[in-house]
Scaffold this motif. Structure first.
Motif, PDB file in Angstrom:
ATOM      1  N   VAL A 147     -23.099  67.427 -27.207  1.00 31.81           N
ATOM      2  CA  VAL A 147     -23.434  66.943 -25.863  1.00 31.81           C
ATOM      3  C   VAL A 147     -24.500  67.821 -25.228  1.00 31.81           C
ATOM      4  O   VAL A 147     -25.430  67.336 -24.578  1.00 31.81           O
ATOM      5  CB  VAL A 147     -22.172  66.895 -24.984  1.00 31.81           C
ATOM      6  CG1 VAL A 147     -22.527  66.573 -23.540  1.00 31.81           C
ATOM      7  CG2 VAL A 147     -21.187  65.858 -25.525  1.00 31.81           C
ATOM      8  N   SER A 148     -24.371  69.128 -25.448  1.00 27.51           N
ATOM      9  CA  SER A 148     -25.350  70.040 -24.859  1.00 27.51           C
ATOM     10  C   SER A 148     -26.735  69.833 -25.440  1.00 27.51           C
ATOM     11  O   SER A 148     -27.731  69.802 -24.710  1.00 27.51           O
ATOM     12  CB  SER A 148     -24.899  71.489 -25.078  1.00 27.51           C
ATOM     13  OG  SER A 148     -23.650  71.731 -24.485  1.00 27.51           O
ATOM     14  N   SER A 170     -13.602  70.805 -30.232  1.00 26.11           N
ATOM     15  CA  SER A 170     -14.049  70.919 -28.845  1.00 26.11           C
ATOM     16  C   SER A 170     -15.404  71.606 -28.764  1.00 26.11           C
ATOM     17  O   SER A 170     -16.300  71.160 -28.047  1.00 26.11           O
ATOM     18  CB  SER A 170     -13.017  71.698 -28.022  1.00 26.11           C
ATOM     19  OG  SER A 170     -11.764  71.050 -28.037  1.00 26.11           O
ATOM     20  N   VAL A 171     -15.541  72.697 -29.532  1.00 26.21           N
ATOM     21  CA  VAL A 171     -16.820  73.421 -29.521  1.00 26.21           C
ATOM     22  C   VAL A 171     -17.933  72.553 -30.048  1.00 26.21           C
ATOM     23  O   VAL A 171     -19.045  72.509 -29.491  1.00 26.21           O
ATOM     24  CB  VAL A 171     -16.687  74.722 -30.339  1.00 26.21           C
ATOM     25  CG1 VAL A 171     -18.050  75.383 -30.521  1.00 26.21           C
ATOM     26  CG2 VAL A 171     -15.712  75.686 -29.670  1.00 26.21           C
ATOM     27  N   SER A 185     -18.073  69.252 -30.125  1.00 28.70           N
ATOM     28  CA  SER A 185     -18.369  68.192 -29.158  1.00 28.70           C
ATOM     29  C   SER A 185     -19.231  68.709 -28.020  1.00 28.70           C
ATOM     30  O   SER A 185     -20.212  68.074 -27.619  1.00 28.70           O
ATOM     31  CB  SER A 185     -17.057  67.617 -28.605  1.00 28.70           C
ATOM     32  OG  SER A 185     -16.269  67.094 -29.635  1.00 28.70           O
ATOM     33  N   VAL A 186     -18.871  69.868 -27.529  1.00 31.39           N
ATOM     34  CA  VAL A 186     -19.651  70.452 -26.444  1.00 31.39           C
ATOM     35  C   VAL A 186     -21.065  70.754 -26.908  1.00 31.39           C
ATOM     36  O   VAL A 186     -22.043  70.539 -26.178  1.00 31.39           O
ATOM     37  CB  VAL A 186     -18.958  71.736 -25.923  1.00 31.39           C
ATOM     38  CG1 VAL A 186     -19.859  72.481 -24.954  1.00 31.39           C
ATOM     39  CG2 VAL A 186     -17.634  71.397 -25.249  1.00 31.39           C
TER      40      VAL A 186
END
Length: 827
Positions: free
Chosen positions: A631-632, A624-625, A627-628
């Motif tokens: 994307v960021s 999750s981290v 992926s974030v």
């Protein structure tokens, strides 16, 4: 299709059967305490339910149409202790109706229209202590079958039809009777023979209430040598003369407590005069109370001269606005002045007085010093008093004070002389009250600014200071001397923080109320060394408690109230939420503690939060981290180069077309005067004329600024003029335009950037923009000098740079430059 018909055929007989059942067969009573207390109020029962447990001790059957109580009606409930039969429409009670209730102590028959009461109606009640027969149509005590109730302590037959005060001889067989309530009956006259049985009663034990009886006459000597614990005569007299006659009829009575007065809206005596109370001099009275005489002569309390040996005097609800001085030298030990109207605070000099209660009075606004050398108990609450420079022993004339209540007044300036007029190191206002055990200064508009305000209260055990305030909304260590304190009330004090040393001296503190403040955290550190048993932090703004602080929670606490706070039910506070789960046994109303944050949990009980929701696998968290993060980064790159991409698309679109402007000018708004008066005037009005793109003039209204910069500024211009100044370097928009200009120069091979340094810029400021600093260091730029020669050289060089790439005849250019030079020189 047939099954609904069959179902209806089965349900209809069942419903018919149920409709025939009486309510008592459904067990409709409410179990207040299982097998002990049942409430069967207003259930339309016509008899005692058979399905109640035999172990029941408290039973409420009020407002049911029982109508008739037969023999042994309650024989199934031998453990019954309290029975309430109020307003059950009971008309007949047979012999032995309560037979078998050997533990019954309270029987209530209020509001039953009893017509037939058998001689043995109350037999079988060997433990009955309280019998309430209010409003039961009772006409006489003579025929009331209670002579065998030797354990009876209280008999209440108020609001009946009794018209004679003759007490039957069987009262002598009631040795434990302590209270007889005959109020609101029809008694008019009291004669000597009516009270003969009282001579046989135990001394100073019986209390009589004759209020609301229309008394006209008491035979003189009727109460001679009779001893009573209490006699209440309120709203009995139609006139002052009748009252005078009846009080004279009490001559010879010895009584612990005599209560005279009226109830509001009941028998108001007109033309009340002081002679109405003259008969008090013929009584021996220990305690005297008088209340609510609307026309009481407040300027003359001569009747008090009849009570010099009394120990307690209470004046309540009287107009005493003209009273200034109370009698001196009397042996009163307790004086209560409540709900009266005063013009001045009364002057008091009573040597023996130990308790003085002066509460809820009106008319006065200031406190006057009193001289009460043995005073131990002082209550000045609810008066609206303004009281400055409290609380020296000179104010009260005593050093024996143990209880002081100043709550709910106007302004009690406890720190007036010590925090306003003198230094903060001066002595406390309570230094002389070393024996004080109880102090209440709640709601006195006190703002605590003097840190040693409570010094000297070395014996204090209870301190209540709710509704006041502290400097900077911080609770400091102001309790240094209060080492004996066991109870402290700091509710509604607008507190936001508590210093770590605030309770350092209160090692005996057991009860602490911090409710209705603005605390944001349940900080345990100030409480870690206390022997607290009760802690109330409800109605604050507490979100959680630090996990490390929870280990300092006092182990002796048995009651903790945290209701109505702003709990955040998030994984960040997992340790606190688990702590709440583990300590729910000491939390008051733990099931009512609700989550406030996040929104998805708002209104959900804190106890419903499960730690499992926070036990996500590390793999899921890592993915999750990551992926974030991806994307960021992508979003940042797109955001950062979005305008560059727009510029690239525009270069392809406008690359082969002719430019509308000779130059797009980038400058700070602070330099706009120079751009308008110098740059625009000399370039656009000169020969040859140059067309400049200026944002205040050429940008299209309604289009985003960034879009105007790219489409109108860069795409339609041959050159870019950058006016560098101190303001330019400090402007985010200017630096943005410069950054786009660099990209524009890179994408457009024929493009060029002309730098004009408008003023000397400090190197330290310029170095903040590394790229701009390097570019100016490596490239030629124009520098503005406001002199004749400097201006001539500046404009010549600038025009030459702008003519590069502009279609123009050389001859015309030279002539134009000569003409413009002459014009510039002449100016």
């Amino acid at each position: 299709i047939m099954w609904p018909t069959r179902l209806a055929g089965m349900l209809l007989p069942a419903m018919a059967f149920l409709s025939c059942l009486r309510p008592e067969s459904w067990d409709p009573c409410v179990q207040v305490v299982p097998n002990v207390t049942y409430q069967c109020m207003e259930l339309n029962l016509y008899k005692i339910p058979d399905n109640l447990p035999t172990s029941i001790k408290n039973l409420d059957l009020s407002f049911n149409p029982l109508r008739h109580l037969g023999s042994h009606s309650f024989s199934n409930f031998s453990e019954l202790q309290v029975l309430d039969l109020s307003r059950c429409e009971i008309q007949k009670i047979e012999d032995d109706a309560y037979q078998g209730l050997k533990h019954l102590s309270i029987l209530i028959l209020t509001g039953n229209p009893i017509q037939s009461l058998a001689p043995g109606a109350f037999s079988g009640l060997p433990s009955l202590q309280t019998l309430v027969a209010v409003e039961t149509n009772l006409a006489s005590l003579e025929d009331f079958p209670i002579r065998h109730l030797k354990t009876l302590k209280e008999l209440n037959v108020a609001h009946n039809l009794i018209d004679s005060f003759k007490l039957p001889d069987y009262f002598s067989n009631l040795p434990n009777l302590e209270h007889l309530d005959l109020s609101n009956n029809k008694i008019r006259n009291i004669y000597h023979e009516d009270l003969q049985v009282l001579h046989q009663m135990p001394s100073f034990k019986l209390s009589l209430d004759l209020s609301l009886n229309p008394l006209d006459f008491i035979q003189p000597g009727a109460f001679e040598k009779i001893k009573l614990h209490e006699l209440t005569l309120r709203s009995n007299f139609d006139s002052a003369e009748v009252m005078k006659t009846c009080i004279q009829g009490l001559a010879g009575l010895k009584i612990n407590r005599l209560i005279l007065g009226e109830f509001k809206n009941e028998r108001t005596i007109v033309n009340f005069n002081k002679s109405a109370l003259e008969g008090l001099c013929n009584l021996t009275i220990e305690e005297f109370r008088i209340a609510h005489f609307d026309e009481f002569p407040g300027d003359d309390l001569g009747f008090l001269n009849c009570l010099p040996e009394a120990s307690t005097i209470s004046l309540m609800g009287l107009y005493l606005d003209e009273l200034k001085i109370f009698p001196k030298g009397f042996k009163w030990q307790y004086l209560n002045l409540s709900k009266c109207i005063f013009e001045h605070f009364p002057t008091l000099e009573l040597t023996f007085l130990k308790q003085f209660v002066f509460t809820a009075n009106k008319g006065i606004t200031t406190f006057t010093k009193v001289n009460l050398p043995n005073l131990e108990f002082l209550d000045l609450s609810k008066n609206g008093l303004s009281y400055k420079s409290c609380c020296s022993h000179r104010d009260f004339g005593t050093t024996q004070l143990k209880h002081l209540n100043l709550s709910f007044n106007n302004i009690i300036s406890l720190d007036f002389q010590h925090s306003t007029l003198k230094q903060a190191s001066d002595f406390s206002v309570f230094l002389s009250l070393k024996n004080l055990l109880y102090l209440d200064i709640s709601y006195t508009n006190t703002k605590i600014v003097f840190l040693r305000i409570f010094d000297g209260l070395i014996s204090l055990q209870v301190l209540k200071m709710a509704g006041n305030s502290f400097q900077d909304a911080l609770l400091p260590n102001i309790f240094r001397d209060l080492t004996q304190l066991t109870e402290l009330d700091l509710s509604q004090c607008q507190l936001e923080r508590v210093s770590q040393e605030a309770f350092g001296s209160l090692l005996r503190l057991q009860v602490l109320n911090m409710s209705h403040n603005h605390l944001l955290s349940l900080d345990m550190l100030p409480f870690k060394n206390l022997s607290l048993r009760v802690l109330d932090c409800s109605f604050n703004r507490i979100v959680a408690a630090n996990g490390q602080e929870l280990q300092h929670f006092p182990s002796n606490v048995t009651s903790l109230n945290l209701n109505q706070n702003n709990f955040a039910c998030v994984c960040e506070h997992m340790r606190f939420l688990q702590w709440v789960q583990d300590h729910r046994h000491i939390l008051v109303g733990a099931e009512h503690m609700m989550c406030e944050k996040p929104l998805a949990m708002q209104g959900v009980p804190v106890l419903s939060f499960r730690n499992a929701t926070c036990q996500m696998s590390k793999t899921i968290i890592s993915v999750s981290v990551l992926s974030v993060l991806v994307v960021s980064v992508a979003a940042v790159l797109v955001y950062k180069f979005y305008f560059h991409l727009m510029l690239l698309a525009g270069c392809k679109k406008y690359g082969k077309g002719e430019s509308t402007y000779d130059a797009f000018v980038i400058y700070s708004s602070h330099d706009e005067d120079w751009v308008r008066n110098e740059l625009v005037k000399n370039l656009e009005e000169g020969v040859p004329p140059f067309q400049l793109c200026l944002h205040y003039r050429d940008f299209i209204p309604g289009v985003a600024i960034a879009a105007n910069i790219i489409q109108e500024g860069f795409h339609k211009s041959r050159k870019v003029i950058v006016v560098v100044s101190r303001h330019f370097i400090q402007s985010r928009w200017c630096l943005f335009e410069y950054e786009i200009a660099q990209t524009w120069q890179f994408l457009s091979s024929h493009a060029g950037i002309i730098f004009i340094v408008l003023q000397k810029v400090e190197r330290s400021l310029l170095r903040q923009q590394v790229e701009l600093y390097r570019l100016l260091s490596r490239n030629t730029y124009l520098e503005w000098e406001d002199s004749v020669l400097g201006r001539h050289i500046f404009w010549r060089r600038l025009r030459k740079a702008l003519l590069d790439g502009k279609p123009w005849s050389p001859e015309g250019t030279e002539d134009a430059e000569s003409s413009q030079d002459e014009a510039t020189t002449s100016t």
